[in-house]
Design an enzyme around this catalytic site. Structure first.
Site, short mmCIF file in Angstrom:
data_model
loop_
_atom_site.label_atom_id
_atom_site.label_comp_id
_atom_site.label_asym_id
_atom_site.label_seq_id
_atom_site.Cartn_x
_atom_site.Cartn_y
_atom_site.Cartn_z
N ARG A 190 -3.28 -8.41 -10.91
CA ARG A 190 -3.91 -9.49 -11.82
C ARG A 190 -5.35 -9.12 -12.49
O ARG A 190 -5.73 -8.19 -12.44
CB ARG A 190 -4.31 -10.64 -10.42
N LYS A 206 0.84 -1.06 -0.07
CA LYS A 206 0.09 -0.12 -0.13
C LYS A 206 0.74 1.23 -0.06
O LYS A 206 0.32 2.24 -0.72
CB LYS A 206 -1.08 0.03 1.07
N GLU A 218 -7.87 0.88 -8.01
CA GLU A 218 -9.01 1.11 -7.38
C GLU A 218 -9.42 2.50 -6.83
O GLU A 218 -8.17 2.88 -6.41
CB GLU A 218 -9.38 0.07 -6.31
N ILE A 244 -14.20 10.00 3.59
CA ILE A 244 -14.96 10.21 2.70
C ILE A 244 -16.41 9.59 2.73
O ILE A 244 -16.48 8.28 3.01
CB ILE A 244 -14.53 9.61 1.22
#
Lengths: 127, 453
Positions: free
Chosen positions: B292, B118, B275, B203
Site C-alpha cells: 500500500r 511473511k 522493508e 542483528i
C-alpha cells in the site's frame, strides 16, 4: 410545505456546522435543530415532536422488494417495528423498521433513491 | 488506458485529504466516505461528494466493505483509493471491488496475499536473490550447536507460536546455547502450548530502511532512494528521513535493485515498499513488503519531485509510470518527516484526543504539513492518534535538520497534548544528528530525557 425541501434542508445541514435552521413561507414555519448529542431533534410548527426513522445502511431505498410492497402514506398509523421499506445493500435487503408507534407525518424518501447511512427517511409523530 | 472521472477515498484523516488534493490536481472528482463521528472532518468538506457509511466504530464504517462498495456504486465512482490502514491490505476487499466493477487502486488480490504473508514473501525474496536473515529451515529439536554454528553468533531463539517480540532469547556464545534452547522450549510450551523453536541470526543495533517501488502493467518499474525509519517506539515509527545517513551510494544501488527484482519476480502492479534491516557493516536483510501507500511516502516525493498518489492512479488506469528511473536516481537534497500525534508523552504516550482550541501551522519554504486538523476541530477518540505529518526538505541533511527545528518551533497546538515537544528534543539530539541510532534507540532516548518530557 414541501417534503423534498425538508429532506434537502436536513441533508444539507448534515454537511455543515449549522445547529439550527428556521424556514418560513407564508403561514408555515419549520425549524430544524440539531442537539448537542448524537441524535438531532426536530420541531415542526407548534410543539409537535417528530421522531426520525433513519437508514440502517448505504444503498438503494425501495418501497417494494421480493414481491412485498410497503404502501406507506402520510398520515397512516404504524406500529413500533413495522417495516416501512427496504434498503438494498448489494444482494442484502435490510428492512427499515418504525422506531415507534404513531403516525407517519413526513415521507422524505422516494422509491429507488440512493441513501446513505443515518439518512432520515421518515418522520413519525408519536401517539 | 482509461480515464477515471470519479474516485472514492476509502479512508479518513490526513491521508484522505492528501489523496483528494492529487485528484483535484488531476481533474478527477472525489467522493469521501465518513462515519458518524467524522461528520465535521475536513476530508468530508474537501471532497466533491460525501457519503456517510456507518456509525463511529471503524468495524462498522471504515472497515465495512459492503458499505464502502455501495457508496462507490451509488455515487458512480469508478475506482477506490484505500489510503493506508483500514481496508488497504485486505485481499477480500480488493476482490470485492473487482467483482462490483470498481477498480481497486493497489495491487491485485493475489500479489497482496503473496507479499502480505511473511512466509510466502520471504520465499519470494529468496527467489529474487534478496538476502534474508540467516536462520534454520523451519523448526528444530536437536543438533542445536551445529545449526547455530552455521548461522553464526549472536543468534535469536524464537518460539514458532510466539509473536510481537514474545518468546525470543538472544544467545551470544555456544556455551550457553544448549541451556537457553531447552529453556526456550519449556517456556514456549508453557506460554503457547507449543514448544517448537527455530533460530535466526540476531542483528545487533540494526537500522530500519525501506525502498519504495512502483511498477505498471506494461512492465516499467522504478525504485526510490531508501527511507530510514529507524526511530520507532514499540514498532510505531516516529520520524523518517530519506536518504538514510547510514547508506552509501553503492548500498543504495543494491537496495533499489533488490526492490525492482522483487517487483518483477512477483509481477507486481502498483506501488509498494520493501522493508529491510540494515546492520552496522551495511549488510541488509529482507523483512517484509507493504502493498500500500505508506504514511512516510512524502519524504520520497520531496527529494524526487514525484507524486506517488498520481503514479498509483496512472498505474491503476492501465497507464505508464510518468517518471523515469534516471530522474529518481538523480534525487536532490534530504527530507525528514515528523509524525505528530495527539499523545501525552509524560503519561506513557497516552492517546489524548479532544478539541483543538488553537492551531498555528508551520510554513515557509520547503515545509509541507499534511493534516486534517483545524481550529475548533474535535479529534474523535475512535481512530488513531496521528494529527499531522510535518515534512521538511533541505539541500542536505544539515539544512533539513535546521529547517525542521525552525518549523517545529512555529508549530503550535493548544487544547490537547501533542508530541511536538518530543520532536524538538529529538531533532536536537546529538546521536540523531550524528546518525548514530538503531531501532531500539527511542527507549534509550526517552530514559535519557525523562525529566525534559
Amino acid at each position: 410545505m414541501n417534503i423534498k425541501t425538508l429532506g434537502k434542508i436536513s441533508r444539507w445541514m448534515n454537511g455543515t456546522d449549522l445547529q439550527e435552521v428556521t424556514w418560513k413561507k407564508g403561514k408555515n414555519k419549520i425549524s430544524i435543530k440539531f442537539g448537542e448529542g448524537e441524535t438531532p431533534s426536530y420541531n415542526l410548527t407548534a410543539s409537535a415532536k417528530l421522531i426520525p426513522v433513519n437508514s440502517p445502511g448505504v444503498g438503494i431505498f425501495r418501497f417494494s422488494a421480493r414481491g412485498q410492497t410497503f404502501s406507506v402514506k402520510e398520515g397512516m398509523e404504524v406500529k413500533k417495528g413495522q417495516t416501512l421499506g427496504i434498503i438494498e445493500i448489494g444482494k442484502v435487503l435490510k428492512p427499515v423498521n418504525s422506531e415507534d408507534s404513531g403516525f407517519v407525518k413526513i415521507i422524505c424518501v422516494e422509491d429507488a433513491k440512493a441513501v446513505e447511512y443515518g439518512q432520515t427517511l421518515f418522520f413519525l409523530e408519536p401517539k | 488506458m482509461r480515464k477515471f472521472q470519479k474516485i472514492l477515498i476509502a479512508n479518513r484523516g490526513e491521508i484522505a485529504i492528501r489523496v483528494i488534493r492529487t485528484l483535484k490536481e488531476m481533474g478527477i472528482s472525489s467522493v469521501a466516505v465518513f462515519s458518524e463521528a467524522d461528520r465535521s472532518s475536513l476530508h468530508v468538506r474537501e471532497a466533491n461528494e460525501s457519503v456517510c457509511i456507518g456509525p463511529a466504530p471503524a468495524t462498522e464504517s471504515y472497515l465495512n466493505m459492503e458499505a464502502v462498495i455501495q457508496a462507490a456504486k451509488i455515487t458512480g465512482a469508478q475506482a477506490v483509493h484505500p489510503g493506508y490502514g483500514f481496508l488497504s491490505e485486505n485481499p477480500a476487499f480488493s476482490d470485492a471491488c473487482r467483482k462490483n466493477g470498481i477498480v481497486f487502486i493497489g495491487p491485485n488480490p493475489a500479489s497482496m496475499k503473496m507479499l502480505g504473508y511473511k512466509s510466502t514473501a520471504r520465499n519470494l525474496a529468496v527467489r529474487s536473490k534478496i538476502p534474508v536473515s540467516p536462520g534454520t529451515r523451519g523448526c528444530i529439536s536437536k543438533h542445536f550447536k551445529k545449526e547455530a554454528d552455521k548461522i553464526g553468533y549472536p543468534i535469536m531463539i524464537k518460539a514458532a507460536a510466539g509473536g510481537g517480540g514474545k518468546g525470543i532469547r538472544v544467545v551470544r556464545e555456544s556455551a550457553r546455547l544448549e541451556h537457553e534452547a531447552k529453556m526456550a522450549q519449556a517456556e514456549a510450551k508453557a506460554a503457547f502450548k507449543n514448544g517448537d523453536i527455530y533460530f535466526e541470526k540476531y542483528i545487533e543495533r540494526p537500522r530500519h530502511v525501506e525502498v519504495q517501488f512502483a511498477r505498471d502493467s506494461r512492465g516499467n518499474a522504478v525504485a526510490f532512494p531508501e527511507r530510514d525509519c529507524t526511530l520507532q517506539r514499540r514498532h510505531q515509527k516516529l520520524l523518517e528521513e530519506s536518504p538514510s545517513p547510514a547508506v552509501n551510494r553503492e548500498t543504495r544501488k543494491k537496495l533499489m535493485d533488490a526492490a525492482i527484482r522483487l517487483a518483477e519476480t512477483s509481477n507486481y502492479v502498483g506501488v509498494g515498499t520493501v522493508e529491510f534491516l540494515l546492520d552496522k557493516a551495511g549488510n541488509f536483510y529482507f523483512m517484509e513488503v507493504n502493498t500500500r501507500l505508506q504514511v512516510e511516502h512524502p519524504v520520497s516525493e520531496f527529494i524526487t519531485a514525484t507524486d506517488l498518489v498520481k503514479e498509483q492512479i496512472l498505474i491503476a488506469a492501465g497507464g505508464s509510470i510518468s517518471v523515469k528511473q534516471s530522474q529518481i536516481s538523480n534525487f536532490r537534497g534530504h527530507a525528514i518527516e515528523h509524525r505528530i500525534n495527539a499523545e501525552d508523552v509524560s503519561r506513557d504516550f497516552l492517546p489524548s484526543p479532544g478539541k483543538i482550541k488553537e492551531f498555528v501551522p508551520p510554513g515557509g519554504q520547503w515545509v509541507r504539513l499534511d493534516t486534517h486538523i483545524y481550529q475548533g476541530y474535535d479529534l474523535p477518540f475512535y481512530y488513531d492518534s496521528m494529527l499531522a505529518k510535518l515534512i521538511i526538505w533541505g539541500v542536505d541533511r544539515k539544512e533539513a535538520i535546521a529547517r525542521s527545528k525552525r518549523a517545529l518551533n512555529e508549530f503550535f497546538v493548544k487544547g490537547i497534548p501533542t508530541t511536538i515537544h518530543l520532536h524538538k528534543l529529538l531533532i536536537d539530539d546529538e546521536n540523531f544528528v550524528q546518525g548514530n541510532v538503531h531501532t531500539g534507540y527511542m527507549e534509550e532516548f526517552l530514559k535519557k530525557n525523562q525529566n525534559k518530557l
